[in-house]
Enzyme design. Structure first.
Site, mmCIF file in Angstrom:
data_model
loop_
_atom_site.group_PDB
_atom_site.id
_atom_site.type_symbol
_atom_site.label_atom_id
_atom_site.label_comp_id
_atom_site.label_asym_id
_atom_site.label_seq_id
_atom_site.Cartn_x
_atom_site.Cartn_y
_atom_site.Cartn_z
ATOM 1 N N ASP A 41 0.858 -1.185 0.000
ATOM 2 C CA ASP A 41 0.000 0.000 0.000
ATOM 3 C C ASP A 41 0.893 1.233 0.000
ATOM 4 O O ASP A 41 2.037 1.177 0.466
ATOM 5 C CB ASP A 41 -0.910 0.019 1.234
ATOM 6 C CG ASP A 41 -1.901 1.179 1.194
ATOM 7 O OD1 ASP A 41 -2.738 1.203 0.280
ATOM 8 O OD2 ASP A 41 -1.823 2.075 2.058
ATOM 9 N N SER A 42 0.342 2.328 -0.495
ATOM 10 C CA SER A 42 1.105 3.570 -0.498
ATOM 11 C C SER A 42 1.351 4.066 0.919
ATOM 12 O O SER A 42 2.269 4.845 1.156
ATOM 13 C CB SER A 42 0.360 4.641 -1.301
ATOM 14 O OG SER A 42 -0.929 4.857 -0.747
ATOM 15 N N TYR A 100 -0.619 8.686 -2.594
ATOM 16 C CA TYR A 100 -0.546 8.503 -4.045
ATOM 17 C C TYR A 100 -1.744 9.148 -4.762
ATOM 18 O O TYR A 100 -1.720 9.296 -5.976
ATOM 19 C CB TYR A 100 -0.559 7.015 -4.389
ATOM 20 C CG TYR A 100 0.749 6.264 -4.212
ATOM 21 C CD1 TYR A 100 1.821 6.800 -3.515
ATOM 22 C CD2 TYR A 100 0.898 4.992 -4.753
ATOM 23 C CE1 TYR A 100 3.004 6.097 -3.356
ATOM 24 C CE2 TYR A 100 2.073 4.273 -4.600
ATOM 25 C CZ TYR A 100 3.124 4.824 -3.899
ATOM 26 O OH TYR A 100 4.291 4.115 -3.753
ATOM 27 N N GLY A 101 -2.799 9.458 -4.029
ATOM 28 C CA GLY A 101 -4.085 9.832 -4.640
ATOM 29 C C GLY A 101 -4.026 10.917 -5.694
ATOM 30 O O GLY A 101 -4.725 10.848 -6.698
ATOM 31 N N CYS A 147 -4.156 -1.177 -2.265
ATOM 32 C CA CYS A 147 -4.240 0.280 -2.451
ATOM 33 C C CYS A 147 -5.097 0.524 -3.684
ATOM 34 O O CYS A 147 -4.791 0.008 -4.765
ATOM 35 C CB CYS A 147 -2.834 0.856 -2.642
ATOM 36 S SG CYS A 147 -2.771 2.598 -3.108
ATOM 37 N N ASN A 148 -6.157 1.307 -3.531
ATOM 38 C CA ASN A 148 -7.050 1.554 -4.665
ATOM 39 C C ASN A 148 -6.373 2.369 -5.758
ATOM 40 O O ASN A 148 -6.557 2.098 -6.944
ATOM 41 C CB ASN A 148 -8.302 2.272 -4.173
ATOM 42 C CG ASN A 148 -9.281 1.331 -3.513
ATOM 43 O OD1 ASN A 148 -10.096 0.703 -4.170
ATOM 44 N ND2 ASN A 148 -9.199 1.214 -2.195
ATOM 45 N N THR A 149 -5.570 3.366 -5.368
ATOM 46 C CA THR A 149 -4.906 4.190 -6.379
ATOM 47 C C THR A 149 -3.919 3.356 -7.182
ATOM 48 O O THR A 149 -3.858 3.457 -8.417
ATOM 49 C CB THR A 149 -4.188 5.383 -5.715
ATOM 50 O OG1 THR A 149 -5.139 6.150 -4.967
ATOM 51 C CG2 THR A 149 -3.544 6.270 -6.764
ATOM 52 N N CYS A 191 -11.445 3.655 -0.823
ATOM 53 C CA CYS A 191 -10.134 3.967 -0.258
ATOM 54 C C CYS A 191 -10.021 3.169 1.023
ATOM 55 O O CYS A 191 -10.975 3.115 1.817
ATOM 56 C CB CYS A 191 -9.994 5.465 0.025
ATOM 57 S SG CYS A 191 -8.466 5.895 0.924
ATOM 58 N N THR A 192 -8.875 2.572 1.237
ATOM 59 C CA THR A 192 -8.749 1.639 2.345
ATOM 60 C C THR A 192 -8.698 2.321 3.715
ATOM 61 O O THR A 192 -8.761 1.647 4.743
ATOM 62 C CB THR A 192 -7.490 0.767 2.150
ATOM 63 O OG1 THR A 192 -6.361 1.605 1.871
ATOM 64 C CG2 THR A 192 -7.703 -0.200 1.001
ATOM 65 N N HIS A 193 -8.597 3.654 3.742
ATOM 66 C CA HIS A 193 -8.682 4.376 5.021
ATOM 67 C C HIS A 193 -10.122 4.471 5.513
ATOM 68 O O HIS A 193 -10.364 4.588 6.727
ATOM 69 C CB HIS A 193 -8.162 5.809 4.865
ATOM 70 C CG HIS A 193 -6.679 5.942 4.799
ATOM 71 N ND1 HIS A 193 -5.943 5.496 3.723
ATOM 72 C CD2 HIS A 193 -5.784 6.495 5.659
ATOM 73 C CE1 HIS A 193 -4.662 5.779 3.928
ATOM 74 N NE2 HIS A 193 -4.541 6.383 5.102
#
Length: 283
Positions: free
Chosen positions: A10-11, A42-43, A73-75, A200-202
């Site tokens: 993940d970023s 990274y977004g 990471c989605n981005t 987004c994983t947050h």
């Protein structure tokens, strides 16, 4: 055949929610988590930069023995996965070789969510709350409509949500304004939405506040469980990959930032005690 951990990249810290979802379903495997915290987020970065950073991270995990890497990471999944699968994996597998026919693989988090969304919406109108990069890439729309062409996807970027989480303010009254604002914006864009993907994983850490402002009857789709279910199915369908994954039930953590800072911020995402963290350099 030597067995190795499953790599998760993940970023930053959000991928820890993906790791948690996977471990809940498959606690028996070993995992190696790499966060590029020094270069996060990274977004808002370009496709080329996200691709290069993600490529470096995947190569690092492969060099440490991993044969399967999940882009948690989605981005990175939106901007880099396809290029890595098409351009880099063939070269890596050829250069690094394959042990007992076990080729290296890289998987993302968007496809598993797209595969299940058709069973979670009745109106066939789906919302997406994510980073600017993920929304602008339209990766969710493209993946969902490959499988379910009838589903309408509308997205809204939430640029302040991840920083709120990392600052430890997810439960604070100050977060309410920003959460409500983006949900209202999304539902104004398409009032027929009956399922919202947290892209987004947050964002699962904001779930109590999100549930507060999402109307009753609108389903909130958090990714960790679905990625875990998809990975479990993938391993069952690919016994060569499954056989290459070690089963000691351990987790190790790598960061491009300070290990002390990683430990401090990761505690927001993890229910575990102190974690073992090592510093690595990418690029």
């Amino acid at each position: 055949m030597e067995t190795t951990p499953i790599g998760i990249f993940d970023s930053g810290y959000g991928g820890l929610t993906i790791l948690d979802g996977i471990r809940r379903l498959m606690p028996e495997y070993d995992y190696l988590y790499l966060g590029d915290n020094a270069r996060a987020p990274y977004g808002g970065r370009s496709f080329d930069v996200v691709y290069e950073y993600t490529r470096q991270a995947v190569e690092k995990l492969f060099s440490m023995g991993c044969r399967l890497v999940i882009l948690g990471c989605n981005t990175a999944s939106a901007k880099a996965l396809r290029s890595i699968q098409q351009n880099d994996l063939p070269r890596w597998n050829n250069t690094l070789g394959s042990e007992n026919g076990s080729q290296r693989r890289v998987l993302g988090v968007i496809r598993p969510t797209a595969e299940v969304i058709g069973t979670l919406t009745k109106s066939r109108h789906v919302g997406l709350l994510a980073t600017e990069g993920t929304v602008r890439s339209e990766s969710y729309k493209l993946e969902i409509q490959k499988i379910f062409p009838d589903i309408v996807v509308s997205g809204v970027a939430c640029p302040l949500w991840a920083p709120i989480v990392e600052a430890g303010e997810a439960s604070s009254p100050g977060a309410d304004y920003f959460v409500k604002k983006r949900i209202d914006q999304l539902l104004a864009k398409d009032p027929l939405i009956d399922a919202i993907i947290l892209g987004c994983t947050h964002y699962p850490l904001l779930l109590p506040k999100i549930e507060q402002y999402v109307p009753q009857g609108v389903r909130i789709v958090s990714q960790g469980h679905y990625v875990g279910t998809s990975l479990k199915d993938y391993l069952e369908r690919h016994p060569d990959i499954q056989g290459s994954c070690s089963t000691g039930g351990t987790v190790r953590y790598l960061t491009t930032e300070s290990p002390d800072r990683f430990q401090e911020t990761a505690s927001i995402f993890l229910n575990d005690g102190p974690v073992e963290v090592k510093h690595v350099v990418l690029g």
